[in-house]
Each structure stands twice: as C-alpha cells, then as structure tokens.
Design a protein around this motif. Structure first.
Motif, PDB file in Angstrom:
ATOM      1  N   GLU A  81     -19.972 -60.457 -19.340  1.00 31.49           N
ATOM      2  CA  GLU A  81     -21.005 -60.801 -20.315  1.00 31.49           C
ATOM      3  C   GLU A  81     -21.785 -59.577 -20.781  1.00 31.49           C
ATOM      4  OE1 GLU A  81     -23.086 -63.441 -22.791  1.00 31.49           O
ATOM      5  OE2 GLU A  81     -21.328 -63.824 -21.525  1.00 31.49           O
ATOM      6  N   GLU A  82     -22.128 -58.703 -19.848  1.00 31.92           N
ATOM      7  CA  GLU A  82     -22.898 -57.518 -20.209  1.00 31.92           C
ATOM      8  C   GLU A  82     -22.110 -56.634 -21.171  1.00 31.92           C
ATOM      9  OE1 GLU A  82     -24.775 -53.489 -18.090  1.00 31.92           O
ATOM     10  OE2 GLU A  82     -24.145 -55.187 -16.849  1.00 31.92           O
ATOM     11  N   LEU A  83     -20.836 -56.451 -20.887  1.00 29.73           N
ATOM     12  CA  LEU A  83     -19.995 -55.645 -21.769  1.00 29.73           C
ATOM     13  C   LEU A  83     -19.877 -56.302 -23.139  1.00 29.73           C
ATOM     14  CD1 LEU A  83     -17.978 -53.332 -22.353  1.00 29.73           C
ATOM     15  CD2 LEU A  83     -16.189 -54.830 -21.417  1.00 29.73           C
ATOM     16  N   ALA A  84     -19.630 -57.607 -23.165  1.00 28.82           N
ATOM     17  CA  ALA A  84     -19.470 -58.302 -24.441  1.00 28.82           C
ATOM     18  C   ALA A  84     -20.725 -58.170 -25.295  1.00 28.82           C
ATOM     19  CB  ALA A  84     -19.136 -59.771 -24.196  1.00 28.82           C
ATOM     20  N   GLN A  85     -21.901 -58.310 -24.683  1.00 31.63           N
ATOM     21  CA  GLN A  85     -23.140 -58.183 -25.431  1.00 31.63           C
ATOM     22  C   GLN A  85     -23.314 -56.756 -25.966  1.00 31.63           C
ATOM     23  OE1 GLN A  85     -26.407 -59.618 -23.082  1.00 31.63           O
ATOM     24  NE2 GLN A  85     -25.645 -61.721 -23.032  1.00 31.63           N
ATOM     25  N   GLN A  86     -22.910 -55.770 -25.166  1.00 28.03           N
ATOM     26  CA  GLN A  86     -23.009 -54.393 -25.622  1.00 28.03           C
ATOM     27  C   GLN A  86     -22.062 -54.121 -26.786  1.00 28.03           C
ATOM     28  OE1 GLN A  86     -25.242 -51.891 -24.370  1.00 28.03           O
ATOM     29  NE2 GLN A  86     -24.586 -51.157 -26.386  1.00 28.03           N
ATOM     30  N   LEU A  87     -20.856 -54.657 -26.703  1.00 26.35           N
ATOM     31  CA  LEU A  87     -19.899 -54.484 -27.796  1.00 26.35           C
ATOM     32  C   LEU A  87     -20.422 -55.107 -29.084  1.00 26.35           C
ATOM     33  CD1 LEU A  87     -16.607 -55.297 -25.837  1.00 26.35           C
ATOM     34  CD2 LEU A  87     -17.199 -53.073 -26.822  1.00 26.35           C
ATOM     35  N   ALA A  92     -22.839 -54.016 -34.710  1.00 25.21           N
ATOM     36  CA  ALA A  92     -23.816 -54.474 -35.693  1.00 25.21           C
ATOM     37  C   ALA A  92     -23.966 -53.413 -36.786  1.00 25.21           C
ATOM     38  CB  ALA A  92     -25.157 -54.733 -35.011  1.00 25.21           C
ATOM     39  N   PRO A  93     -24.308 -53.825 -38.015  1.00 22.85           N
ATOM     40  CA  PRO A  93     -24.344 -52.877 -39.142  1.00 22.85           C
ATOM     41  C   PRO A  93     -25.220 -51.663 -38.906  1.00 22.85           C
ATOM     42  CG  PRO A  93     -24.503 -55.131 -39.939  1.00 22.85           C
ATOM     43  CD  PRO A  93     -24.581 -55.210 -38.443  1.00 22.85           C
ATOM     44  N   GLU A  94     -26.338 -51.860 -38.216  1.00 21.13           N
ATOM     45  CA  GLU A  94     -27.264 -50.741 -38.050  1.00 21.13           C
ATOM     46  C   GLU A  94     -26.776 -49.684 -37.069  1.00 21.13           C
ATOM     47  OE1 GLU A  94     -28.624 -54.189 -35.412  1.00 21.13           O
ATOM     48  OE2 GLU A  94     -27.940 -53.908 -37.491  1.00 21.13           O
ATOM     49  N   ARG A  95     -25.748 -49.994 -36.270  1.00 22.47           N
ATOM     50  CA  ARG A  95     -25.278 -49.027 -35.283  1.00 22.47           C
ATOM     51  C   ARG A  95     -24.343 -47.981 -35.875  1.00 22.47           C
ATOM     52  NH1 ARG A  95     -26.850 -49.684 -29.838  1.00 22.47           N
ATOM     53  NH2 ARG A  95     -25.466 -47.898 -29.576  1.00 22.47           N
ATOM     54  N   VAL A 103     -16.082 -55.950 -42.643  1.00 24.13           N
ATOM     55  CA  VAL A 103     -15.432 -55.191 -41.576  1.00 24.13           C
ATOM     56  C   VAL A 103     -14.615 -56.141 -40.699  1.00 24.13           C
ATOM     57  CG1 VAL A 103     -17.161 -53.355 -41.516  1.00 24.13           C
ATOM     58  CG2 VAL A 103     -17.465 -55.387 -40.084  1.00 24.13           C
ATOM     59  N   TYR A 104     -13.733 -55.547 -39.883  1.00 21.80           N
ATOM     60  CA  TYR A 104     -12.808 -56.329 -39.069  1.00 21.80           C
ATOM     61  C   TYR A 104     -12.824 -55.814 -37.633  1.00 21.80           C
ATOM     62  CZ  TYR A 104     -11.137 -57.282 -43.785  1.00 21.80           C
ATOM     63  OH  TYR A 104     -11.074 -57.626 -45.115  1.00 21.80           O
ATOM     64  N   LEU A 105     -12.595 -56.718 -36.707  1.00 22.59           N
ATOM     65  CA  LEU A 105     -12.511 -56.349 -35.301  1.00 22.59           C
ATOM     66  C   LEU A 105     -11.363 -57.098 -34.656  1.00 22.59           C
ATOM     67  CD1 LEU A 105     -15.257 -55.586 -32.796  1.00 22.59           C
ATOM     68  CD2 LEU A 105     -13.519 -57.254 -32.130  1.00 22.59           C
ATOM     69  N   PHE A 118     -18.772 -64.987 -33.112  1.00 24.20           N
ATOM     70  CA  PHE A 118     -18.915 -66.208 -33.914  1.00 24.20           C
ATOM     71  C   PHE A 118     -20.388 -66.601 -34.033  1.00 24.20           C
ATOM     72  CE2 PHE A 118     -14.401 -67.398 -32.574  1.00 24.20           C
ATOM     73  CZ  PHE A 118     -13.868 -67.034 -33.797  1.00 24.20           C
ATOM     74  N   LYS A 119     -21.125 -66.454 -32.946  1.00 23.74           N
ATOM     75  CA  LYS A 119     -22.555 -66.785 -32.975  1.00 23.74           C
ATOM     76  C   LYS A 119     -23.329 -65.846 -33.894  1.00 23.74           C
ATOM     77  CE  LYS A 119     -22.647 -68.783 -28.322  1.00 23.74           C
ATOM     78  NZ  LYS A 119     -23.180 -68.658 -26.927  1.00 23.74           N
ATOM     79  N   GLU A 120     -22.775 -64.641 -34.112  1.00 22.88           N
ATOM     80  CA  GLU A 120     -23.409 -63.679 -35.013  1.00 22.88           C
ATOM     81  C   GLU A 120     -22.945 -63.846 -36.457  1.00 22.88           C
ATOM     82  OE1 GLU A 120     -25.772 -61.354 -34.293  1.00 22.88           O
ATOM     83  OE2 GLU A 120     -25.882 -62.268 -32.294  1.00 22.88           O
ATOM     84  N   GLY A 121     -22.129 -64.874 -36.719  1.00 25.53           N
ATOM     85  CA  GLY A 121     -21.713 -65.159 -38.084  1.00 25.53           C
ATOM     86  C   GLY A 121     -20.364 -64.604 -38.490  1.00 25.53           C
ATOM     87  N   TRP A 122     -19.633 -64.032 -37.542  1.00 21.70           N
ATOM     88  CA  TRP A 122     -18.301 -63.538 -37.860  1.00 21.70           C
ATOM     89  C   TRP A 122     -17.349 -64.720 -38.035  1.00 21.70           C
ATOM     90  CZ3 TRP A 122     -16.299 -58.196 -36.974  1.00 21.70           C
ATOM     91  CH2 TRP A 122     -17.328 -57.263 -36.800  1.00 21.70           C
TER      92      TRP A 122
END
Length: 284
Positions: A81-87, A92-95, A103-105, A118-122
């Motif tokens: 979970e910690e890694l996923a949140q960091q990724l 994010a656009p500001e990074r 963009v694509y991942l 998905f929760k972030e709108g992807w």
C-alpha cells in the motif's frame, strides 16, 4: 524515487530479470530496457525511475515516451500500500514524472496501484494481448535460413526493421547503441532470408536469464515479402534461439489486440494468448 545513472543500468536490467517468472504477470522486461538502449546509455538512464525502501528496489519505471510510464514491481510489492500510494503521488501532474495532458501508465496485472489510479480518475486504455510459448520441448524447424546478426551485418538488420515498420528510425548507429547496452549481452538479432538470399524478416530476442521467460522485441516482416509465412518462420526461429542459445523457459511477446494479423502469426508459431492487459490513461 531516483534514477540509476549510466553506471546503474546493468543492475536495473539484472533486477528486472530477477522479477520475471513463468505464470506471473507480464511486466517490464530487461529486453524492453535493452531495446530502449538504442537511444543511448545516457538517455536510457535518464528515462528510468527507481522506487526503493530500506535499500531494496521495489519498483522500476521506464519512460517509454514523455507521456508513457511502464512499471515493473518486485514480486513482494504488488499489494504494498505504501509503495502504491507513493507511485500514485509521483505520477500526479505536479510531480513532473509524466508530462501534463493525456498520459499513460502500464503496470502489471494485480498491482495495487490500479485501484488507486481509478480513484484518482484514471481510465482504461485499449487492450493488448500478451502471448507466450512454453519452451520445455524443442522448437520445430522454421524452414527458413536464419542468420545471427553481428556488428558487421547491422545494416541488414536495420534495413529490414525500417521496411517492416512505417516511420521506424532504427539506424545503424542506433543498432550499435543498443548492442552496447548490458541487456544485449544476453540477446540475439536474427534475420531470415528467402531462397534467393533476400532479407525478408527480422527479430530481436532478449533473455532474462536461464530458466526465465524471454522476450521478442521487435519482430517484423519486410513489406515487400509479406504473405509468405515469413512472420511465422522468424517467430519460430526466435523461440528456438531463446530456448537453445539462451536457456529461456518460455518466449513472450505482446501486441495490440486490434492487430489480429500479428496475433494469428504468433498463434501459428505455437504461442498461446494470455489474458488481455490494459494500460491506464489520465486524460487531459
């Protein structure tokens, strides 16, 4: 998040190889890094991202394009979970890891990051079909003369590539840059020739180490010689090289699912389709 530097690329390729496994999800392969190395060591190093914790590498990303990040995860990190949140935070656009806009991942199936994006709108992008052939048994004769390409024959390999893919920029200089990368130490470039000696098809195969899945990237048939079964033949030669020369346990390739011709070619060469995968997309 960091970058490896040119001196760290060999270690990155080695780590990617360690993470490959038969039966596991298809993810970024050392051969993907090797093929990208055609743009040079410095550009490749600047396009790699590393996520580490307590001295352990947990994720490796390759910016295939400024708008496309491909991820591989350590086998123990898929549900971290910690890694996923960091990724998610880092894309994010500001990074600035990815350019602003659409963009694509690409991340391996089963990774926690999918749900968070998905929760972030992807959303989901178009499907891809990975295919794999088990290499426990010998590969049948391709029925085609196949040459292993060395530095002196690079112009033959690059010419077939350009004649196979519209817009290809694979030059002799880029072949030599690719061959100078650490992953190419366990790779082969193959060119198939017809009965007149004409170069009709080509493929590059990449090892992840003995007993690991190998990769075909890329495979192409010269546009003037299509429809003669040369795609199937060079794919069989690729599988044989991975098995007999490089000790691979299986051969893997991926293609967009709309490319039904390519899928048919790989199936004819004994490959079986795996479940479709989809990149995730963040639209502008």
């Amino acid at each position: 998040m960091g970058t490896p530097g040119v001196e760290g690329l060999a270690s990155v390729a080695e780590k990617l190889g360690e993470w490959q496994s038969d039966g596991g999800p298809v993810q970024l392969h050392p051969g993907d890094l090797g093929w990208f190395h055609r743009f040079g060591a410095e550009h490749t190093a600047n396009s790699v991202r590393l996520w580490e914790r307590d001295g352990q590498t947990l994720a490796i990303g390759l910016l295939d394009e400024p708008d496309m990040l491909r991820l591989a995860l350590a086998p123990t990190a898929f549900e971290d979970e910690e890694l996923a949140q960091q990724l998610v935070a880092d894309v994010a656009p500001e990074r600035g890891v990815l350019i602003e806009g659409t963009v694509y991942l690409e991340a391996p199936t089963g990774a926690r990051i999918h749900d968070l994006l998905f929760k972030e709108g992807w959303d989901l992008d178009q499907p891809w079909t990975p295919l794999q052939r088990d290499l426990a048994d010998p590969v049948e004769d391709p029925g085609l003369r196949v040459d292993v390409i060395g530095p002196d024959d690079a112009p033959v390999r690059t010419a077939v590539q350009r004649a196979s893919f519209d817009g290809s920029t694979f030059t002799d200089e880029r072949w030599h840059a690719m061959a100078a990368g650490a992953p190419y130490g366990s790779a082969r470039c193959l060119v198939g020739r017809d009965g007149r000696g004409e170069a009709v098809a080509a493929v590059t195969v990449w090892s992840a180490g003995p007993g690991k899945p190998g990769l075909l990237e890329p495979m192409g048939v010269h546009r003037d010689f299509r429809g003669n079964g040369y795609g199937q033949a060079i794919t069989l030669a690729a599988a044989a090289a991975l098995r007999d020369d490089l000790g691979a346990s299986s051969a893997t390739v991926s293609t967009p699912s709309f490319n039904v011709g390519a899928i048919a070619t790989y199936r004819a060469a004994g490959f079986e389709a795996l479940p479709e995968t989809r990149d995730q997309i963040r639209r502008a």
